[in-house]
Design an enzyme around this catalytic site. Structure first.
Site, PDB file in Angstrom:
ATOM      1  N   SER A  45      11.308  -6.126  57.487  1.00 52.83           N
ATOM      2  CA  SER A  45      12.389  -7.003  57.028  1.00 52.83           C
ATOM      3  C   SER A  45      13.571  -6.186  56.534  1.00 52.83           C
ATOM      4  O   SER A  45      14.729  -6.587  56.701  1.00 52.83           O
ATOM      5  CB  SER A  45      11.889  -7.962  55.945  1.00 52.83           C
ATOM      6  N   GLU A  46      13.314  -5.009  55.921  1.00 52.56           N
ATOM      7  CA  GLU A  46      14.393  -4.083  55.562  1.00 52.56           C
ATOM      8  C   GLU A  46      13.939  -2.635  55.694  1.00 52.56           C
ATOM      9  O   GLU A  46      12.759  -2.315  55.518  1.00 52.56           O
ATOM     10  CB  GLU A  46      14.903  -4.308  54.131  1.00 52.56           C
ATOM     11  N   THR A  47      14.906  -1.786  55.971  1.00 55.79           N
ATOM     12  CA  THR A  47      14.753  -0.334  55.955  1.00 55.79           C
ATOM     13  C   THR A  47      15.888   0.229  55.109  1.00 55.79           C
ATOM     14  O   THR A  47      17.025  -0.224  55.215  1.00 55.79           O
ATOM     15  CB  THR A  47      14.835   0.252  57.377  1.00 55.79           C
ATOM     16  N   HIS A  76      13.385  -6.078  47.252  1.00 56.22           N
ATOM     17  CA  HIS A  76      12.247  -5.193  47.497  1.00 56.22           C
ATOM     18  C   HIS A  76      12.680  -3.830  48.018  1.00 56.22           C
ATOM     19  O   HIS A  76      12.015  -2.822  47.742  1.00 56.22           O
ATOM     20  CB  HIS A  76      11.200  -5.896  48.383  1.00 56.22           C
TER      21      HIS A  76
END
Length: 304
Positions: A45-47, A76
């Site tokens: 979902s994110e990097t 997060h």
């Protein structure tokens, strides 16, 4: 050039729970297009990409990418990136300061017997309350009925403390469980005041899911359509700030534990607290535990 990365599960104290995050260390020299391509490759979902700070008084510049776009701030990714950097650091620094598109993000480090176990961010912006949506609009986006949406405490609304989200309350835990994203409704209703995602929660939490006071889910556009996020710190802390603002009679510290990801097999616990003084929000925070999962290196074609 070999670039190191570490992956962590965030807002959980056990492997294969929480929200996945890839942290790319030594990201200097990468272009925005390369960062976006790497985020697509990880497909979390994110990097995050860790860069030297522009101001030496801070610890790092952190850029956050979904597989679709760069974000000015997210929950997060900050909690997980701080966990990784604090775990790698030689000294027991109690707080890290990250430069991000939304502003400066402080993240406090919690250690037990010298080991980093959790981190907690402070939201970079004051609560923004933007457009309100109808119950029918929100219900359509998550495949529920207007009767499933509760407006006793607040109408569905775009709120944010760095990144905007539609936040809505639903009537029951069963309604949260039944919800599904509807692409047609999403395309018709969103974006609204910069919000692309719908975060919805219930106060109806069964005792077996304690110690949560809320159960939440969040749907958003991913690279391959609408997907669900296991734990959304930026939406959770914005919702917590909204709850605090709607309670004008209380000052002090308002704490709340929110469960998310339970209905997709990645249970997460997000710990929020909002500080109020003289009826006004002073600061809003969200944090939780993290677990390191994998680490490795990669080299982009064409790099030395």
């Amino acid at each position: 050039m070999q670039r190191r990365y570490i992956t962590v599960d965030v807002f959980t104290d056990r492997a294969f729970g929480g929200n996945q995050l890839a942290v790319v260390l030594d990201a200097g020299g990468l272009s925005t297009a390369q960062m976006q391509a790497i985020a697509i490759e990880f497909n979390y979902s994110e990097t995050t990409f860790v860069l030297p700070p522009r101001d030496k008084a801070n610890d790092a510049e952190v850029r956050i990418f979904t597989p679709v776009r760069e974000l000015p701030f997210a929950g997060h990714p900050n909690v997980g990136t701080a966990f990784v950097l604090a775990s790698l650091a030689k000294g027991p620094k109690p707080r890290l300061l990250f430069e991000e598109k939304a502003g400066l993000v402080p993240v406090d480090i919690v250690r037990v017997q010298g080991r980093v176990v959790s981190t907690e961010l402070t939201a970079p912006q004051q609560l923004s309350r933007l457009a309100q949506l109808s119950t029918a609009e929100v219900a359509a986006c998550i495949s529920l009925t207007a009767e499933d949406i509760v407006t006793d405490h607040h109408a569905p609304q775009v709120v944010g403390v760095g990144t905007p989200f539609v936040v809505a309350e639903v009537r029951s835990r069963d309604a949260v469980r039944r919800a599904k994203p509807d692409a047609t409704a999403f395309g018709r209703v969103l974006p609204r005041d910069g919000a692309f995602s719908v975060y919805f929660y219930t106060r109806d939490v069964p005792s077996v899911e304690a110690p949560c006071e809320r159960q939440a889910r969040m749907f958003f556009p991913g690279a391959s359509g609408l997907i669900e996020d296991p734990a959304t710190g930026s939406a959770t802390v914005a919702a917590a700030a909204l709850f605090a603002e709607l309670d004008p009679t209380r000052d002090g510290e308002l704490k709340l534990t929110v469960g998310q990801g339970f209905d997709m097999g990645r249970p997460s616990l997000l710990l929020t607290r909002v500080r109020k003084q003289d009826g006004k929000i002073v600061s809003a925070h969200v944090g939780g535990s993290c677990v390191q999962m994998m680490e490795g290196t990669f080299k982009l074609a064409g790099e030395g």
